[in-house]
Scaffold this active site. Sequence first.
Site, PDB file in Angstrom:
ATOM      1  CD  GLU A 363     -24.284   3.634   6.978  1.00  0.00           C
ATOM      2  OE1 GLU A 363     -25.230   3.449   7.743  1.00  0.00           O
ATOM      3  OE2 GLU A 363     -23.917   4.756   6.596  1.00  0.00           O
TER       4      GLU A 363
HETATM    5  N1  CAA Z   1     -29.278  -0.501  19.292  1.00  0.00           N
HETATM    6  C1  CAA Z   1     -28.949  -0.607  20.605  1.00  0.00           C
HETATM    7  N2  CAA Z   1     -28.357  -1.714  21.116  1.00  0.00           N
HETATM    8  C2  CAA Z   1     -28.100  -2.735  20.277  1.00  0.00           C
HETATM    9  C3  CAA Z   1     -28.423  -2.690  18.915  1.00  0.00           C
HETATM   10  C4  CAA Z   1     -29.047  -1.514  18.429  1.00  0.00           C
HETATM   11  N3  CAA Z   1     -29.376  -1.394  17.144  1.00  0.00           N
HETATM   12  N4  CAA Z   1     -28.051  -3.836  18.330  1.00  0.00           N
HETATM   13  C5  CAA Z   1     -27.518  -4.601  19.304  1.00  0.00           C
HETATM   14  N5  CAA Z   1     -27.554  -3.936  20.475  1.00  0.00           N
HETATM   15  C6  CAA Z   1     -27.121  -4.440  21.785  1.00  0.00           C
HETATM   16  C7  CAA Z   1     -27.805  -5.771  22.084  1.00  0.00           C
HETATM   17  O1  CAA Z   1     -29.075  -5.567  22.692  1.00  0.00           O
HETATM   18  C8  CAA Z   1     -26.824  -6.413  23.022  1.00  0.00           C
HETATM   19  O2  CAA Z   1     -26.933  -5.815  24.310  1.00  0.00           O
HETATM   20  P1  CAA Z   1     -27.022  -6.667  25.684  1.00  0.00           P
HETATM   21  O3  CAA Z   1     -25.874  -7.626  25.674  1.00  0.00           O
HETATM   22  O4  CAA Z   1     -26.932  -5.627  26.723  1.00  0.00           O
HETATM   23  O5  CAA Z   1     -28.323  -7.369  25.616  1.00  0.00           O
HETATM   24  C9  CAA Z   1     -25.483  -5.959  22.489  1.00  0.00           C
HETATM   25  O6  CAA Z   1     -25.742  -4.761  21.761  1.00  0.00           O
HETATM   26  C10 CAA Z   1     -24.785  -6.992  21.619  1.00  0.00           C
HETATM   27  O7  CAA Z   1     -25.613  -7.249  20.515  1.00  0.00           O
HETATM   28  P2  CAA Z   1     -25.424  -8.517  19.566  1.00  0.00           P
HETATM   29  O8  CAA Z   1     -25.336  -9.741  20.418  1.00  0.00           O
HETATM   30  O9  CAA Z   1     -26.487  -8.457  18.538  1.00  0.00           O
HETATM   31  O10 CAA Z   1     -23.971  -8.238  18.965  1.00  0.00           O
HETATM   32  P3  CAA Z   1     -23.145  -9.018  17.842  1.00  0.00           P
HETATM   33  O11 CAA Z   1     -21.730  -9.022  18.233  1.00  0.00           O
HETATM   34  O12 CAA Z   1     -23.803 -10.328  17.556  1.00  0.00           O
HETATM   35  O13 CAA Z   1     -23.218  -8.048  16.559  1.00  0.00           O
HETATM   36  C11 CAA Z   1     -24.158  -7.207  14.510  1.00  0.00           C
HETATM   37  C12 CAA Z   1     -24.360  -7.682  15.977  1.00  0.00           C
HETATM   38  C13 CAA Z   1     -25.548  -6.807  14.066  1.00  0.00           C
HETATM   39  C14 CAA Z   1     -23.616  -8.281  13.601  1.00  0.00           C
HETATM   40  C15 CAA Z   1     -23.209  -5.976  14.509  1.00  0.00           C
HETATM   41  O14 CAA Z   1     -21.899  -6.345  14.854  1.00  0.00           O
HETATM   42  C16 CAA Z   1     -23.230  -5.256  13.169  1.00  0.00           C
HETATM   43  O15 CAA Z   1     -24.117  -4.453  12.914  1.00  0.00           O
HETATM   44  N6  CAA Z   1     -22.230  -5.539  12.265  1.00  0.00           N
HETATM   45  C17 CAA Z   1     -22.111  -4.805  11.015  1.00  0.00           C
HETATM   46  C18 CAA Z   1     -21.174  -3.647  11.165  1.00  0.00           C
HETATM   47  C19 CAA Z   1     -21.548  -2.474  10.327  1.00  0.00           C
HETATM   48  O16 CAA Z   1     -22.696  -2.278   9.964  1.00  0.00           O
HETATM   49  N7  CAA Z   1     -20.558  -1.628  10.040  1.00  0.00           N
HETATM   50  C20 CAA Z   1     -20.804  -0.427   9.331  1.00  0.00           C
HETATM   51  C21 CAA Z   1     -19.619   0.487   9.432  1.00  0.00           C
HETATM   52  S1  CAA Z   1     -20.043   2.140   8.955  1.00  0.00           S
HETATM   53  C22 CAA Z   1     -20.065   2.194   7.284  1.00  0.00           C
HETATM   54  O17 CAA Z   1     -19.997   1.208   6.619  1.00  0.00           O
HETATM   55  C23 CAA Z   1     -20.193   3.621   6.769  1.00  0.00           C
HETATM   56  C24 CAA Z   1     -20.524   3.847   5.385  1.00  0.00           C
HETATM   57  O18 CAA Z   1     -20.767   2.955   4.673  1.00  0.00           O
HETATM   58  C25 CAA Z   1     -20.616   5.164   4.849  1.00  0.00           C
HETATM   59  P1  FAD Z   2     -16.475  -9.217   6.325  1.00  0.00           P
HETATM   60  O1  FAD Z   2     -17.116  -8.912   7.617  1.00  0.00           O
HETATM   61  O2  FAD Z   2     -15.157  -9.889   6.347  1.00  0.00           O
HETATM   62  O3  FAD Z   2     -17.499 -10.084   5.450  1.00  0.00           O
HETATM   63  C1  FAD Z   2     -17.089 -10.820   4.298  1.00  0.00           C
HETATM   64  C2  FAD Z   2     -18.305 -11.586   3.750  1.00  0.00           C
HETATM   65  O4  FAD Z   2     -18.798 -12.490   4.765  1.00  0.00           O
HETATM   66  C3  FAD Z   2     -19.495 -10.658   3.436  1.00  0.00           C
HETATM   67  O5  FAD Z   2     -20.194 -11.135   2.322  1.00  0.00           O
HETATM   68  C4  FAD Z   2     -20.367 -10.783   4.674  1.00  0.00           C
HETATM   69  O6  FAD Z   2     -21.733 -10.504   4.426  1.00  0.00           O
HETATM   70  C5  FAD Z   2     -20.157 -12.239   5.040  1.00  0.00           C
HETATM   71  N1  FAD Z   2     -20.439 -12.480   6.469  1.00  0.00           N
HETATM   72  C6  FAD Z   2     -19.705 -12.048   7.545  1.00  0.00           C
HETATM   73  N2  FAD Z   2     -20.301 -12.443   8.680  1.00  0.00           N
HETATM   74  C7  FAD Z   2     -21.438 -13.111   8.334  1.00  0.00           C
HETATM   75  C8  FAD Z   2     -22.481 -13.765   9.057  1.00  0.00           C
HETATM   76  N3  FAD Z   2     -22.494 -13.773  10.394  1.00  0.00           N
HETATM   77  N4  FAD Z   2     -23.476 -14.345   8.364  1.00  0.00           N
HETATM   78  C9  FAD Z   2     -23.473 -14.337   7.000  1.00  0.00           C
HETATM   79  N5  FAD Z   2     -22.515 -13.744   6.253  1.00  0.00           N
HETATM   80  C10 FAD Z   2     -21.516 -13.145   6.917  1.00  0.00           C
HETATM   81  N6  FAD Z   2     -16.671   1.405   7.923  1.00  0.00           N
HETATM   82  C11 FAD Z   2     -16.695   2.399   8.849  1.00  0.00           C
HETATM   83  O7  FAD Z   2     -16.558   2.149  10.035  1.00  0.00           O
HETATM   84  N7  FAD Z   2     -16.882   3.694   8.461  1.00  0.00           N
HETATM   85  C12 FAD Z   2     -17.032   4.061   7.172  1.00  0.00           C
HETATM   86  O8  FAD Z   2     -17.212   5.246   6.880  1.00  0.00           O
HETATM   87  C13 FAD Z   2     -16.999   3.035   6.173  1.00  0.00           C
HETATM   88  N8  FAD Z   2     -17.110   3.367   4.856  1.00  0.00           N
HETATM   89  C14 FAD Z   2     -16.884   2.383   3.913  1.00  0.00           C
HETATM   90  C15 FAD Z   2     -16.780   2.743   2.577  1.00  0.00           C
HETATM   91  C16 FAD Z   2     -16.468   1.776   1.621  1.00  0.00           C
HETATM   92  C17 FAD Z   2     -16.321   2.165   0.193  1.00  0.00           C
HETATM   93  C18 FAD Z   2     -16.287   0.419   2.019  1.00  0.00           C
HETATM   94  C19 FAD Z   2     -15.935  -0.642   1.009  1.00  0.00           C
HETATM   95  C20 FAD Z   2     -16.432   0.070   3.328  1.00  0.00           C
HETATM   96  C21 FAD Z   2     -16.718   1.047   4.300  1.00  0.00           C
HETATM   97  N9  FAD Z   2     -16.778   0.718   5.651  1.00  0.00           N
HETATM   98  C22 FAD Z   2     -16.817   1.702   6.600  1.00  0.00           C
HETATM   99  C23 FAD Z   2     -16.613  -0.666   6.074  1.00  0.00           C
HETATM  100  C24 FAD Z   2     -17.840  -1.533   5.826  1.00  0.00           C
HETATM  101  O9  FAD Z   2     -18.836  -1.237   6.750  1.00  0.00           O
HETATM  102  C25 FAD Z   2     -17.399  -2.997   5.888  1.00  0.00           C
HETATM  103  O10 FAD Z   2     -16.662  -3.256   4.712  1.00  0.00           O
HETATM  104  C26 FAD Z   2     -18.567  -3.938   6.007  1.00  0.00           C
HETATM  105  O11 FAD Z   2     -19.217  -3.772   7.247  1.00  0.00           O
HETATM  106  C27 FAD Z   2     -18.154  -5.406   5.834  1.00  0.00           C
HETATM  107  O12 FAD Z   2     -17.032  -5.720   6.595  1.00  0.00           O
HETATM  108  P2  FAD Z   2     -15.780  -6.481   5.885  1.00  0.00           P
HETATM  109  O13 FAD Z   2     -15.459  -5.713   4.664  1.00  0.00           O
HETATM  110  O14 FAD Z   2     -14.720  -6.678   6.893  1.00  0.00           O
HETATM  111  O15 FAD Z   2     -16.378  -7.879   5.441  1.00  0.00           O
END
Ligand code: CAA
Ligand code: FAD
Length: 381
Positions: A363
């Site tokens: 997340e």
């Molecule tokens: N709510 C609404 N809009 C949002 C927002 C939010 N929280 N955050 C950003 N936006 C909007 C911004 O306002 C912007 O809009 P405008 O261009 O219209 O102004 C647009 O989105 C783009 O925002 P950014 O420039 O901040 O976008 P970015 O490309 O720099 O990315 C980031 C931002 C925070 C790094 C984002 O890519 C991110 O959260 N990355 C992490 C991904 C992640 O958390 N993955 C989780 C997968 S799920 C998972 O892991 C499940 C599990 O564990 C069980």
């Molecule tokens: P990368 O993005 O390649 O990052 C590698 C390293 O670089 C990390 O330490 C990161 O913090 C660092 N890094 C990257 N960018 C920056 C920056 N701008 N500044 C500083 N440091 C940076 N995804 C889903 O969509 N749905 C799910 O249900 C889900 N469940 C998951 C369950 C498990 C067990 C795991 C392992 C992952 C899951 N994910 C899911 C994916 C998870 O959200 C990603 O693994 C996570 O967001 C990181 O992406 P990545 O693994 O590609 O790492």
Amino acid sequence: MNFQLSDEQQMLRKMVAEFAKKEVEPTAAERDEEERFDREIFHKLAELGLTGIPWPEAYGGIGADYMSYVITVEELSRVCASTGVTLSAHVSLASWPIYKYGNEEQKKNFLTRLATGEALGAYALSEPGAGSDVVSMKTTAKEEADHFVLNGNKVWITNGGVADIYIVFAKTDADKQHKGISAFIVEKGTKGFTFGKKEKKLGIRSSPTTELVFENCRVPKENLLGSEGEGFKIAMSTLDGGRNGIAAQALGIAQGALDAAAAYAKEREQFGKPIAHNQGISFKLADMATEIEAARLLTYQAAWLESEGQPYGKASAMSKLFAGDAAMRISVEAVQIFGGYGYTKDYPVERFMRDAKITQIYEGTNEIQRLVIGRMITSGK
Ligand code: CAA
Ligand code: FAD
């Protein structure tokens, strides 16, 4: 400021804690060892109404608040973090976006099935080349007649393979960067939607993490969630709350590790007295308990803000960052307090330590939480 949980919230905590002890904890180590997901536990959560805690009764929920939801994830994770994340992904990541952005038809159909536990949910954002950098995703959705055709791969999907309803993000217009991403509700069994590799993991091993494969998968137009191009906003706002669910998971892991370490420190004798009587051990326990309380306050605050309809994105990112880091430190200390026994599978602390690590990664990694918090501070949000 009132730090007291309501009578309903206290009753819910007691009920979930008893359920977790009786129905979840006894098989937690075995399911971890065998990497086995147990659908029966999910059915039992559904029987208690826990699969739809925050949703209105009209959509099959029990109409409780987000605080009740985080307490539930915390209590489940205190004995089994895999069960905690199964529920967290189901409620925060799969059901929330339908509740928030779905039309009436989508809520009646999909949200109700998720809330009642008839269906299990998942959220598919990450791809092999797009983890932190969501916008670089490659999965496409091409509009054709009365459907969209999806092509691409999603990786790391929690509940992947066992879930029935998936929130899938894909590019409907590759030229528009984040404004070209859309969200879709895709059902298991849709032609062209299959499952790839199931990951072998360090922790949360009874929560399946699986690749999703879309090959000319036709998704009916009525399954578009929100409007075309709104997908990135849907993804990000979903994570705003989801991150607090992971904070609750981390909090539960940390509390479980402290419970086990404190009990062991009172019982284990060396040099003719319980090891807890050494200040070196009792100070560890004191630091662990203090960090847990701080993590709990941040986690509950973010849930309270969401329940009150106030902005909660920054508070939620802070709760996940702090609770995840705390859970990692605390679970390592718990293993230390157990000495050699802590390093074995005879006690649960090694599992807590392995499970804690993921809360700093998914997340959004904790580096990404800092990025989110930092941007909000500098933009004055
Ligand atoms: N709510 C609404 N809009 C949002 C927002 C939010 N929280 N955050 C950003 N936006 C909007 C911004 O306002 C912007 O809009 P405008 O261009 O219209 O102004 C647009 O989105 C783009 O925002 P950014 O420039 O901040 O976008 P970015 O490309 O720099 O990315 C980031 C931002 C925070 C790094 C984002 O890519 C991110 O959260 N990355 C992490 C991904 C992640 O958390 N993955 C989780 C997968 S799920 C998972 O892991 C499940 C599990 O564990 C069980
Ligand atoms: P990368 O993005 O390649 O990052 C590698 C390293 O670089 C990390 O330490 C990161 O913090 C660092 N890094 C990257 N960018 C920056 C920056 N701008 N500044 C500083 N440091 C940076 N995804 C889903 O969509 N749905 C799910 O249900 C889900 N469940 C998951 C369950 C498990 C067990 C795991 C392992 C992952 C899951 N994910 C899911 C994916 C998870 O959200 C990603 O693994 C996570 O967001 C990181 O992406 P990545 O693994 O590609 O790492």
